[in-house]
Every structure is written in structure tokens, then in C-alpha cells.
Design a protein around this motif. Structure first.
Motif, PDB file in Angstrom:
ATOM      1  N   CYS A 190       0.866  -1.179   0.000  1.00 51.85           N
ATOM      2  CA  CYS A 190       0.000   0.000   0.000  1.00 51.85           C
ATOM      3  C   CYS A 190       0.899   1.224   0.000  1.00 51.85           C
ATOM      4  O   CYS A 190       1.737   1.384   0.902  1.00 51.85           O
ATOM      5  CB  CYS A 190      -0.941   0.009   1.196  1.00 51.85           C
ATOM      6  SG  CYS A 190      -2.155   1.356   1.156  1.00 51.85           S
ATOM      7  N   THR A 191       0.754   2.083  -1.002  1.00 52.60           N
ATOM      8  CA  THR A 191       1.599   3.260  -1.156  1.00 52.60           C
ATOM      9  C   THR A 191       0.759   4.514  -1.001  1.00 52.60           C
ATOM     10  O   THR A 191      -0.259   4.678  -1.693  1.00 52.60           O
ATOM     11  CB  THR A 191       2.274   3.272  -2.538  1.00 52.60           C
ATOM     12  OG1 THR A 191       3.045   2.089  -2.691  1.00 52.60           O
ATOM     13  CG2 THR A 191       3.166   4.493  -2.701  1.00 52.60           C
ATOM     14  N   THR A 192       1.155   5.392  -0.097  1.00 52.54           N
ATOM     15  CA  THR A 192       0.476   6.672   0.089  1.00 52.54           C
ATOM     16  C   THR A 192       1.211   7.746  -0.698  1.00 52.54           C
ATOM     17  O   THR A 192       2.410   7.976  -0.499  1.00 52.54           O
ATOM     18  CB  THR A 192       0.429   7.064   1.577  1.00 52.54           C
ATOM     19  OG1 THR A 192      -0.241   6.032   2.315  1.00 52.54           O
ATOM     20  CG2 THR A 192      -0.299   8.379   1.764  1.00 52.54           C
ATOM     21  N   LEU A 193       0.474   8.406  -1.599  1.00 49.59           N
ATOM     22  CA  LEU A 193       1.017   9.502  -2.394  1.00 49.59           C
ATOM     23  C   LEU A 193       0.318  10.783  -1.973  1.00 49.59           C
ATOM     24  O   LEU A 193      -0.912  10.876  -2.055  1.00 49.59           O
ATOM     25  CB  LEU A 193       0.787   9.264  -3.885  1.00 49.59           C
ATOM     26  CG  LEU A 193       1.402   7.990  -4.487  1.00 49.59           C
ATOM     27  CD1 LEU A 193       0.894   7.795  -5.913  1.00 49.59           C
ATOM     28  CD2 LEU A 193       2.920   8.060  -4.462  1.00 49.59           C
ATOM     29  N   THR A 194       1.086  11.768  -1.508  1.00 49.79           N
ATOM     30  CA  THR A 194       0.517  13.054  -1.121  1.00 49.79           C
ATOM     31  C   THR A 194       0.926  14.095  -2.152  1.00 49.79           C
ATOM     32  O   THR A 194       2.108  14.403  -2.303  1.00 49.79           O
ATOM     33  CB  THR A 194       0.981  13.479   0.278  1.00 49.79           C
ATOM     34  OG1 THR A 194       0.663  12.450   1.217  1.00 49.79           O
ATOM     35  CG2 THR A 194       0.292  14.763   0.697  1.00 49.79           C
ATOM     36  N   LEU A 195      -0.067  14.606  -2.878  1.00 50.39           N
ATOM     37  CA  LEU A 195       0.139  15.560  -3.958  1.00 50.39           C
ATOM     38  C   LEU A 195      -0.360  16.920  -3.502  1.00 50.39           C
ATOM     39  O   LEU A 195      -1.486  17.029  -3.009  1.00 50.39           O
ATOM     40  CB  LEU A 195      -0.620  15.136  -5.219  1.00 50.39           C
ATOM     41  CG  LEU A 195      -0.080  13.951  -6.041  1.00 50.39           C
ATOM     42  CD1 LEU A 195       0.004  12.674  -5.241  1.00 50.39           C
ATOM     43  CD2 LEU A 195      -0.961  13.756  -7.275  1.00 50.39           C
ATOM     44  N   THR A 196       0.443  17.948  -3.656  1.00 48.86           N
ATOM     45  CA  THR A 196       0.082  19.247  -3.100  1.00 48.86           C
ATOM     46  C   THR A 196      -0.188  20.310  -4.153  1.00 48.86           C
ATOM     47  O   THR A 196      -0.468  21.456  -3.805  1.00 48.86           O
ATOM     48  CB  THR A 196       1.199  19.740  -2.163  1.00 48.86           C
ATOM     49  OG1 THR A 196       2.424  19.819  -2.898  1.00 48.86           O
ATOM     50  CG2 THR A 196       1.367  18.799  -0.982  1.00 48.86           C
ATOM     51  N   ALA A 197      -0.107  19.971  -5.429  1.00 51.07           N
ATOM     52  CA  ALA A 197      -0.377  20.937  -6.488  1.00 51.07           C
ATOM     53  C   ALA A 197      -0.969  20.219  -7.681  1.00 51.07           C
ATOM     54  O   ALA A 197      -0.790  19.009  -7.856  1.00 51.07           O
ATOM     55  CB  ALA A 197       0.914  21.659  -6.900  1.00 51.07           C
TER      56      ALA A 197
END
Length: 477
Positions: free
Chosen positions: A109-116
Motif C-alpha cells: 500500500c503506497t500513500t502519495l501526497t500531492l500538493t499541487a
């Protein structure tokens, strides 16, 4: 949509497990970096075919293990393991993956946090998504998520579904997975605001992002009963129809409550786990949906689901709903419950051309409590039911001098109902009392005095009762 994310807490065990897999990607000086936290196996699974698609639609941000487990099992066909990606727009921890990695059949399980918005085109982000078999959009702010429309991320998520994987989300992540997305980019709408003005600045929508098989013409809403969002979903549905955002002049609101989740299988069958969910159908143009004016919409058809119950989005039902309306911004009482219609053999006809429709609002069992329909556009379609063998439904209207009123009522086979036309003092001017359950009734009168006068349509149960609707068409000439 909440303006804040659900708390995202990384457990000590999970933190220790991901120290060597934490890998910032797509770093630029212009905005905060994309973060990537992978838990579980460092190597993706490889398989020629998958058995989905499968979907989870959650009313709040957290994972509901019952539906997530069903989706995992459906995608892997009961054997092997899958890789999962969680997409977030803020936060530094991994509450979704902390739960998912403990479920059977999960390889990573991979968490990707995208801010733009530009992060939707990040190479590593899209590689992770395309290599996954399930993509989960976390809670947060769906306005951030619709910013990825048109980026590579949109196509990557669609490729996961196309190969037999799945997609889901909670709260904001639930919103973004409907055909028409309430994006809340200007403000968060309340039911009161939306019903008072369905074109308030807080009602903004994004279309053309995701359209999942069997899920067309839907508008998702979350935290449904908890935050009293039935009214705003009604406004969303009316707006979608009025603005031509749907493919067939109908729109379905899908409201899921906190800690509840719909699992939708590859055939479009949704099964609820948790407390409650609602499907709200609008199947005609709103009577009044104008900027700066309260909403009027008659006969929303509402299906209530409780734990274990189903709704077939591939073959959408035409029975089992209860009816609620909004009149000048005021909704019917008890929006979250009603007696389901079980006799759907003869559905109410649409409003006559150029006219409008109105659904009775109880209590209307006397002239003093009559539903006032004098301000409606005629011809007018009035619907209601005989809830008991002594039920009476009164509707008040006005006639001008020399104006003729004609009433024609279609009565269902569940009961025998009669109609009376009364003057302002309650005296019967004329009536129709045909014998037999299902016998239709009609009557007319002409106002022969000067000025404007008040009259009443009185629909009375003669024998029998039931939830099937009678339908009366009122015309003036």
C-alpha cells in the motif's frame, strides 16, 4: 466536504516499516514536494488478468474494512494479492494504508501526497498508480482533487479500472468518484443554503473527470445524515437536470453516511455496509430552479439502504422508493424516512406540457390544513396517497370570474377514492364517486360570480388504503 482532512496518524510500527521506502519525488522549488510512503512489499505483483472492477464509496474518510475486503477479493478473484495506492492532497501520515496493509490479499500500500495540480503529471506518481490494482482517494478537500482533471493522473486511474482493478474513496474521495462532482471550490454548501437558492455561490460542480461503468449521472455526497445533507443533495440533483449535466434528463444523488460504505461490483450492484445510504432520483425538470429564488421540486424518489441492502446501478429500480418534495425552499417533513411505494405498475405521469406538479404534504386532512396550490402553474399534476381508510387530502386553489376548473384523477388499484370540489365555506359544489378500487374520478366547476374565490379539491378514501399514488390533473380554462 469538510475543509479539513481527517486526522492522519502514522503508527510507530508502520513508521518503522517505511523508513527505508520513504522517497520524495517530483521536488521543485515552487511548491511542497510530493511524498511517497510505501508499506508492505517493495515489489509490485505481476499478473495477466484481474477480475474487477470493484468500487468502494465511503461516507467518511476512513477505510471500511468490510467493503475494502470485498473489493480486494473481487479484484484478485479470491487468489493472489494486489497493490493499493492511496492518493491524498495533504497530510504526512498513512492512516488508510495502516488499515489496508493488514487485510488479506494486499501485497503493498503506497500513500502519495500531492500538493499541487501539476503533481498529477508526476512520473513516479503515475507509475505507482498504473502498477496498482486499487486506487483510494483519501478524505480532504475535493476541490484539490478535481484540479487533477486532464492530467496524466486521470488517465492512470482510469487504466486501473480498465484492467479489472478498482477505485474508491471516502468523504472528499467519495465525491470525486461520481459522474458529476460537487467540488465545493467556492464554499461548502448547507442544505438550508442550497434549498434557499440552488444557484448560491457554494454550489459548484466539475464534470468530465471520472465516469465509471454503470455509475453515470450520479452526484455523490458524504457524512449524509450526520450533517443533514439531504436538502443539498436534492438541490444538486435539481441543478444537474436544469443545467443539462446529465445524459437523459435524470440525476441520481448518492448520499452515504459516516462510517458507512457502498461496495459496487463489476455488474453495478451496490451493497451497503454500515448505517445508511440514500439514492435520490430526480426524473423531471424542476418546477422552480432560478438564481436567487428558493427551489421547488416535486416527487424526488428516494431509496433508503441499511446494512446489507442493495441497489442495482446497472438496472436502476423503478419501485421501492418513497417520495419527498421541496416547495419554495421548504422540504417535506422526515426526509430520511418514508413508506416505500410498492405498487409501481402505473407510475405517475410527467407534468402536462407547460404545467407543474405538486406532491401532497401531510397533514392536509382538513380545509384549514389544506396544501395551497394556488400559486402553481396550470395544468397542475397533484399526487398523494390514501395512507388510511379514513384519509382525506385537501388542496386549496383560486378561480377568477367565469374561470372553469376541471379535475381528472387516476386512482391506483390499491384502493377506492372519491373526489369533491368545495367552495370557500366547505360546501360541496360537485363530486365524483365512481365505485370500485382503481376507478378513476373526474369533476368540474365554473366560478359564475365576480372577483376571485377560493375552492378546495378534497380527495377521500372510500375503501382500502395504501402507498400507491393517485394522480390528479387540474386544468383551468
Amino acid at each position: 466536504m469538510s475543509p479539513f482532512r481527517n486526522p492522519r496518524r502514522l503508527s510507530v510500527v508502520a513508521a518503522a516499516a517505511v523508513l527505508t521506502t520513504l522517497a520524495p519525488v517530483g521536488v521543485t522549488a515552487a511548491h511542497a514536494q510530493v511524498t511517497r510512503i510505501r508499506q508492505g512489499s517493495a515489489t509490485d505483483v505481476s499478473r495477466a488478468a484481474w477480475s474487477g472492477p470493484a468500487y468502494t464509496m465511503n461516507g467518511s474518510g476512513g477505510i471500511v474494512t468490510a467493503t475494502m475486503t470485498r473489493a480486494i477479493d473481487a479484484i484478485r478473484g479470491g487468489a493472489g494479492a494486489i497493490d493499493v495506492v492511496v492518493i491524498a492532497a495533504s497530510g504526512t501520515t498513512t492512516p488508510e494504508c495502516d488499515v489496508i496493509t493488514d487485510l488479506a490479499g494486499v501485497n503493498s500500500c503506497t500513500t502519495l501526497t500531492l500538493t499541487a495540480a501539476r503533481d498529477g503529471n508526476d512520473t513516479q506518481v503515475n507509475t505507482d498508480i498504473r502498477n496498482a490494482e486499487f486506487v483510494y482517494f483519501a478524505g480532504g478537500n475535493q476541490c484539490n482533487y478535481v484540479a487533477w482533471k486532464g492530467t496524466a493522473l486521470e488517465a492512470s486511474v482510469e487504466s486501473v479500472v480498465a484492467k479489472g482493478g478498482g477505485v474508491g474513496g471516502g468523504s472528499a474521495g467519495h465525491h470525486v468518484n461520481s459522474d458529476i462532482v460537487y467540488d465545493a471550490c467556492a464554499a461548502s454548501a448547507t442544505s438550508a443554503t442550497a434549498l434557499d437558492d440552488p444557484y448560491d455561490r457554494s454550489l459548484t460542480f466539475t464534470t468530465g473527470m471520472f465516469r465509471w461503468p454503470h455509475y453515470a449521472d450520479t452526484i455523490n455526497d458524504s457524512h449524509f445524515v450526520e450533517r443533514d445533507r439531504m436538502g443539498r443533495t436534492m438541490a444538486f440533483v435539481a441543478r444537474a437536470i436544469k443545467d443539462g449535466r446529465t445524459s437523459g434528463g435524470k440525476a441520481w444523488g448518492v448520499g452515504v453516511d459516516r462510517d458507512s460504505s457502498l461496495h459496487i461490483d463489476r455488474n453495478g450492484l451496490a451493497t451497503l455496509s454500515g448505517g445508511s445510504a440514500y439514492v435520490v432520483l430526480g426524473d423531471h425538470q424542476p418546477e422552480v430552479a432560478v438564481a436567487g429564488q428558493p427551489l421547488t421540486y416535486s416527487n424526488f424518489k428516494i431509496w433508503k439502504l441499511t446494512n446489507g441492502q442493495t441497489y442495482d446501478f446497472a438496472n436502476r429500480p423503478t419501485c421501492g422508493y418513497y417520495l419527498k418534495s421541496v416547495n419554495a425552499g421548504v422540504p417535506s417533513s422526515n426526509l430520511y424516512s418514508g413508506t416505500p411505494v410498492t405498487d409501481c405498475t402505473t407510475p405517475p405521469p410527467p407534468p402536462p406540457p407547460g404545467g407543474s406538479s405538486f406532491t401532497e404534504v401531510e397533514p392536509n386532512d382538513s380545509r384549514s390544513a389544506a396544501n395551497d396550490v394556488s400559486g402553481n402553474t396550470y395544468p397542475l399534476t397533484v399526487t398523494g396517497d390514501m395512507k388510511s381508510t379514513t384519509d382525506r387530502d385537501y388542496f386549496a386553489l383560486t378561480l377568477n370570474s367565469k374561470q372553469k376548473l376541471t379535475v381528472a384523477c387516476a386512482v391506483p388499484t390499491a384502493y377506492d377514492a372519491d373526489i369533491y370540489l368545495l367552495d370557500s365555506g366547505g360546501s360541496t359544489v360537485t363530486r365524483s364517486v365512481n365505485d370500485g378500487a382503481g376507478a378513476d374520478e373526474s369533476a368540474s366547476l365554473t366560478r359564475n360570480t365576480s372577483g376571485t374565490g377560493t375552492y378546495y379539491l378534497d380527495v377521500e378514501a372510500y375503501s382500502g388504503s395504501g402507498t400507491a399514488d393517485y394522480t390528479c390533473t387540474l386544468t383551468k380554462s
